[in-house]
Enzyme design. Sequence first.
Site, PDB file in Angstrom:
ATOM      1  N   GLU A 141      83.930 106.702 -26.065  1.00  0.00           N
ATOM      2  CA  GLU A 141      85.275 106.534 -26.618  1.00  0.00           C
ATOM      3  C   GLU A 141      86.229 106.096 -25.527  1.00  0.00           C
ATOM      4  O   GLU A 141      85.946 106.230 -24.335  1.00  0.00           O
ATOM      5  CB  GLU A 141      85.784 107.814 -27.283  1.00  0.00           C
ATOM      6  CG  GLU A 141      86.034 108.938 -26.315  1.00  0.00           C
ATOM      7  CD  GLU A 141      86.956 110.033 -26.862  1.00  0.00           C
ATOM      8  OE1 GLU A 141      87.715 109.777 -27.813  1.00  0.00           O
ATOM      9  OE2 GLU A 141      86.918 111.134 -26.310  1.00  0.00           O
ATOM     10  N   SER A 148      91.848 114.040 -18.736  1.00  0.00           N
ATOM     11  CA  SER A 148      91.775 115.072 -17.714  1.00  0.00           C
ATOM     12  C   SER A 148      90.642 114.826 -16.721  1.00  0.00           C
ATOM     13  O   SER A 148      89.856 113.899 -16.872  1.00  0.00           O
ATOM     14  CB  SER A 148      91.619 116.439 -18.372  1.00  0.00           C
ATOM     15  OG  SER A 148      90.551 116.411 -19.272  1.00  0.00           O
ATOM     16  N   LYS A 312      89.912 106.548 -33.394  1.00  0.00           N
ATOM     17  CA  LYS A 312      88.501 106.161 -33.485  1.00  0.00           C
ATOM     18  C   LYS A 312      88.334 104.908 -34.362  1.00  0.00           C
ATOM     19  O   LYS A 312      87.465 104.083 -34.136  1.00  0.00           O
ATOM     20  CB  LYS A 312      87.680 107.311 -34.063  1.00  0.00           C
ATOM     21  CG  LYS A 312      87.767 108.613 -33.267  1.00  0.00           C
ATOM     22  CD  LYS A 312      86.814 108.616 -32.107  1.00  0.00           C
ATOM     23  CE  LYS A 312      86.609 109.983 -31.457  1.00  0.00           C
ATOM     24  NZ  LYS A 312      87.738 110.588 -30.774  1.00  0.00           N
ATOM     25  N   LYS A 372      82.445 110.569 -36.925  1.00  0.00           N
ATOM     26  CA  LYS A 372      83.655 111.014 -36.220  1.00  0.00           C
ATOM     27  C   LYS A 372      84.921 110.868 -37.062  1.00  0.00           C
ATOM     28  O   LYS A 372      85.181 109.804 -37.616  1.00  0.00           O
ATOM     29  CB  LYS A 372      83.854 110.185 -34.942  1.00  0.00           C
ATOM     30  CG  LYS A 372      82.734 110.307 -33.931  1.00  0.00           C
ATOM     31  CD  LYS A 372      83.105 109.616 -32.628  1.00  0.00           C
ATOM     32  CE  LYS A 372      81.964 109.694 -31.637  1.00  0.00           C
ATOM     33  NZ  LYS A 372      82.336 109.081 -30.341  1.00  0.00           N
ATOM     34  N   GLU A 376      91.010 114.144 -31.511  1.00  0.00           N
ATOM     35  CA  GLU A 376      90.726 114.140 -30.085  1.00  0.00           C
ATOM     36  C   GLU A 376      90.421 115.560 -29.622  1.00  0.00           C
ATOM     37  O   GLU A 376      90.810 116.523 -30.260  1.00  0.00           O
ATOM     38  CB  GLU A 376      91.966 113.658 -29.308  1.00  0.00           C
ATOM     39  CG  GLU A 376      92.357 112.236 -29.558  1.00  0.00           C
ATOM     40  CD  GLU A 376      91.245 111.264 -29.255  1.00  0.00           C
ATOM     41  OE1 GLU A 376      90.547 111.459 -28.244  1.00  0.00           O
ATOM     42  OE2 GLU A 376      91.042 110.332 -30.041  1.00  0.00           O
ATOM     43  N   GLY A 377      89.767 115.649 -28.477  1.00  0.00           N
ATOM     44  CA  GLY A 377      89.710 116.921 -27.778  1.00  0.00           C
ATOM     45  C   GLY A 377      88.445 117.733 -27.992  1.00  0.00           C
ATOM     46  O   GLY A 377      88.328 118.846 -27.517  1.00  0.00           O
ATOM     47  N   ARG A 458      80.850 114.177 -16.050  1.00  0.00           N
ATOM     48  CA  ARG A 458      80.736 115.506 -16.654  1.00  0.00           C
ATOM     49  C   ARG A 458      79.322 115.669 -17.173  1.00  0.00           C
ATOM     50  O   ARG A 458      78.726 114.713 -17.667  1.00  0.00           O
ATOM     51  CB  ARG A 458      81.684 115.644 -17.854  1.00  0.00           C
ATOM     52  CG  ARG A 458      83.096 116.011 -17.476  1.00  0.00           C
ATOM     53  CD  ARG A 458      83.983 115.965 -18.692  1.00  0.00           C
ATOM     54  NE  ARG A 458      83.893 114.666 -19.333  1.00  0.00           N
ATOM     55  CZ  ARG A 458      84.408 114.382 -20.527  1.00  0.00           C
ATOM     56  NH1 ARG A 458      85.023 115.299 -21.209  1.00  0.00           N
ATOM     57  NH2 ARG A 458      84.304 113.171 -21.031  1.00  0.00           N
TER      58      ARG A 458
HETATM   59  P1  ADP Z   1      86.581 113.628 -28.685  1.00  0.00           P
HETATM   60  O1  ADP Z   1      87.718 112.728 -28.998  1.00  0.00           O
HETATM   61  O2  ADP Z   1      86.577 114.878 -29.485  1.00  0.00           O
HETATM   62  O3  ADP Z   1      86.411 113.850 -27.211  1.00  0.00           O
HETATM   63  P2  ADP Z   1      84.170 111.991 -28.512  1.00  0.00           P
HETATM   64  O4  ADP Z   1      84.038 110.720 -29.237  1.00  0.00           O
HETATM   65  O5  ADP Z   1      84.395 111.884 -27.037  1.00  0.00           O
HETATM   66  O6  ADP Z   1      85.292 112.845 -29.228  1.00  0.00           O
HETATM   67  O7  ADP Z   1      82.885 112.866 -28.763  1.00  0.00           O
HETATM   68  C1  ADP Z   1      82.733 114.162 -28.208  1.00  0.00           C
HETATM   69  C2  ADP Z   1      81.387 114.299 -27.529  1.00  0.00           C
HETATM   70  O8  ADP Z   1      80.341 114.023 -28.447  1.00  0.00           O
HETATM   71  C3  ADP Z   1      81.171 113.329 -26.396  1.00  0.00           C
HETATM   72  O9  ADP Z   1      81.706 113.811 -25.189  1.00  0.00           O
HETATM   73  C4  ADP Z   1      79.658 113.217 -26.354  1.00  0.00           C
HETATM   74  O10 ADP Z   1      79.089 114.301 -25.645  1.00  0.00           O
HETATM   75  C5  ADP Z   1      79.268 113.335 -27.814  1.00  0.00           C
HETATM   76  N1  ADP Z   1      79.143 111.985 -28.411  1.00  0.00           N
HETATM   77  C6  ADP Z   1      80.118 111.281 -29.022  1.00  0.00           C
HETATM   78  N2  ADP Z   1      79.674 110.078 -29.440  1.00  0.00           N
HETATM   79  C7  ADP Z   1      78.384 109.988 -29.086  1.00  0.00           C
HETATM   80  C8  ADP Z   1      77.358 109.003 -29.233  1.00  0.00           C
HETATM   81  N3  ADP Z   1      77.600 107.838 -29.849  1.00  0.00           N
HETATM   82  N4  ADP Z   1      76.138 109.275 -28.730  1.00  0.00           N
HETATM   83  C9  ADP Z   1      75.879 110.443 -28.117  1.00  0.00           C
HETATM   84  N5  ADP Z   1      76.788 111.420 -27.948  1.00  0.00           N
HETATM   85  C10 ADP Z   1      78.035 111.224 -28.424  1.00  0.00           C
HETATM   86 MG    MG Z   2      85.800 112.613 -25.719  1.00  0.00          MG
END
Ligand code: ADP
Ligand code: MG
Length: 482
Positions: A141, A148, A312, A372, A376-377, A458
């Site tokens: 994303e 942070s 998203k 999704k 966020e977060g 991370r």
């Molecule tokens: P947020 O906005 O809640 O941070 P993310 O899109 O970053 O949402 O998704 C949260 C977590 O989910 C990511 O840090 C990752 O670990 C996992 N994740 C999200 N999308 C994928 C993906 N396409 N493939 C594998 N893991 C994912």
């Molecule tokens: Mg994220």
Amino acid sequence: MLMAKAHPSLLQLQEDDLQLALTQWSLGNGLTMYPPGFNVSSTGAAPVTFFPTPFPRTAFQTAIDVQKVFNELYIGVVSRQKSWLLQILEDLSRFDRDFTGKLFGLYKQSLVNGTSVQPVSLGVFRSDYMVDEDSKVKQIEFNTVSVSFGGLSTKVGQAHQYLNNSGLYDHKYSSTYYDDDELPVSTSASELARGLAQGVQFYSDSRTVVLMIIQPDERNVFDQKHIEFNLLAEFGVRTVRMTLQDVQNNTTVREQKLYIKLTMDEVSVVYFRAGYGPAEYSDDLLWDARLYLEKTLAIKCPSILTQLSGAKKVQQLLTQPEVIKQILPDLNGVEYDRLMSTFVKIFPLDDSEDGQFAKKQAMESPAKYVLKPQREGGGNNIYKENIPNFLAKLPQSDWGAYILMELINPASHQNVILRQGEVIKEEIISELGTFGTALYDETTGKVHHNDYAGWLLRSKVSSSDEGGVAAGFGCVDSVYLF
Ligand code: ADP
Ligand code: MG
């Protein structure tokens, strides 16, 4: 294919030495995070890995090289393609009235005669990636608000470098296990300060302050403090911290300029390290505070519109070649290919042809996907087998609020996580973030600054789907490039 060496294998006694050295380095150098239930004088080392985690060098370089193009893409979305964005946000607002809808409403309310009081916006962005089976970085994303770990990232790189140089990664306590060029240190702690300072300097030549908006019970304070310390030490800029709750009591506005009441210091930049999730606006007063700030001349980091561009749904649309060509018509072939190489498939769940296909996929092959919502977060996504049941409970008319994204399957690596004195030996998977800062005019599209600003790794145990460090699933890490 290049192979990464495994982390050094040490005797139990040596691991104990390593744990002690890492803990004391962390406490001594501010690789710290308040523990749960803290008071201001509590101390705690941040959750961190014993060893840097292998990361392919070319993939790392691609993420760095593509950062400024991503910054430009999002600048384009909020400026030159603003009417396109506004239409998307209008649609999203219907699906997500309570958050996207409210925030978008504030944006509209903040306009005076159809334009923003302060058209210049400061972006502190972070693009997140995982490495796929072909050793390529694939974007998870693009974050446009409250990103942070830029502060702690620099620290964890220094910590691993210290352990390496101390000989603690060597079973004879003599040589270094990693070469210097295998262990880069992220420049984010000072680069993010530089980005904020650029906003301050653009605003005026006289002395002003940065107003950092923080969450009431923030545990990840020291990550923010490192940026504050660098802002003062390197750029002579002071920072005032305040929760959204306190904004209207502790500041005042004269002729649209924002001042700290106590000192009458003028605020040049409002830096949001809060305000990205609905739980943070539990009271109308907090929405009011956000609107109040938006209507001042202070440069917002980010503006409401820039924050909303991180939806998203926007990310999904930005994987389409025709959309990219529309927004960045002058992108050269190499840059275009590099950008496209970072995308996995992301589908809408609407009535379009892609949408119809995605709905079928979600029901028939959910194991390949993550679903999704516009949030966020962390903690909001729906994974794999849980997708069909989740969707079945929603009226089809609400499905459009979600995007369906292909899962990236990163390789796991053996490492050791140290978290509040507890040692966890597990296979971990990692997520790279690259930072960018940009200063731009949302009305004219003029870009005053656009820079790459360091990186972050991370990691989390490979059995967990989500990886929030502060939320308690993960830890900060650094890269060993191979
Ligand atoms: P947020 O906005 O809640 O941070 P993310 O899109 O970053 O949402 O998704 C949260 C977590 O989910 C990511 O840090 C990752 O670990 C996992 N994740 C999200 N999308 C994928 C993906 N396409 N493939 C594998 N893991 C994912
Ligand atoms: Mg994220």
